[in-house]
Enzyme design. Structure first.
Site, short mmCIF file in Angstrom:
data_model
loop_
_atom_site.label_atom_id
_atom_site.label_comp_id
_atom_site.label_asym_id
_atom_site.label_seq_id
_atom_site.Cartn_x
_atom_site.Cartn_y
_atom_site.Cartn_z
N VAL A 91 0.90 -1.29 -0.18
CA VAL A 91 0.03 -0.09 0.00
C VAL A 91 0.73 1.31 0.08
CG1 VAL A 91 -1.71 1.27 1.25
CG2 VAL A 91 -1.58 -1.39 1.36
N CYS A 92 0.70 2.26 -1.06
CA CYS A 92 1.19 3.61 -0.70
C CYS A 92 -0.01 4.74 -0.84
CB CYS A 92 2.21 3.89 -2.07
SG CYS A 92 1.29 3.78 -3.66
N GLU A 93 0.27 5.74 -1.11
CA GLU A 93 -0.77 6.72 -0.83
C GLU A 93 -1.81 6.93 -2.04
OE1 GLU A 93 -2.84 9.64 0.87
OE2 GLU A 93 -0.96 8.52 1.83
#
Length: 136
Positions: A94-96
């Site tokens: 997960v990233c932004e």
């Protein structure tokens, strides 16, 4: 065979073949770096296969909001901390916004992890889907 002798028909055939190749190209490149999955598929991986959620965002962003089971691992530290992850479980990165997670997926694949996915649209996609987040 007369069909191929017409210049217009040959041009149409070439355009059709190139269009087909262009439509298939994303399928091959996504699999190389880890297929993006949507929030509902990520939840299914978590529930059915005990997927590990790795949040590669900064510690400040992680504290502000994150998926409940996520572990915060900075991209720079991912390789050194990868021995803490089971290779037989799926990993969802997960990233932004879903843009930088492909780097983490590529790193994990080089280290021998096969079932690695990036969360499509990152945490923002998770929130847009109405799924819960935890704040630290």
């Amino acid at each position: 065979m007369e069909f191929l002798y017409s210049q217009n028909n040959l041009l149409i055939l070439v355009v059709a073949v190139l269009s087909g190749i262009m439509l298939l190209l994303p399928a091959f490149t996504k699999n190389r770096n880890g297929r993006p999955i949507g929030p509902s598929e990520a939840v299914a991986q978590m529930n059915q296969h005990d997927a590990v959620i790795i949040d590669i965002r900064s510690a400040d962003l992680f504290k502000a909001a994150h998926i409940a089971q996520a572990q915060n691992v900075q991209l720079a530290d991912l390789e050194s901390r990868s021995n803490h992850f089971a290779k037989d479980k799926p990993i969802v990165v997960v990233c932004e916004q879903g843009r930088t997670s492909s780097k983490a997926v590529a790193t994990l694949r080089k280290l021998g992890f096969d079932k690695v996915f990036s969360l499509d649209k990152g945490l923002q996609g998770w929130i847009e889907a109405g799924l819960p987040v935890r704040k630290s």
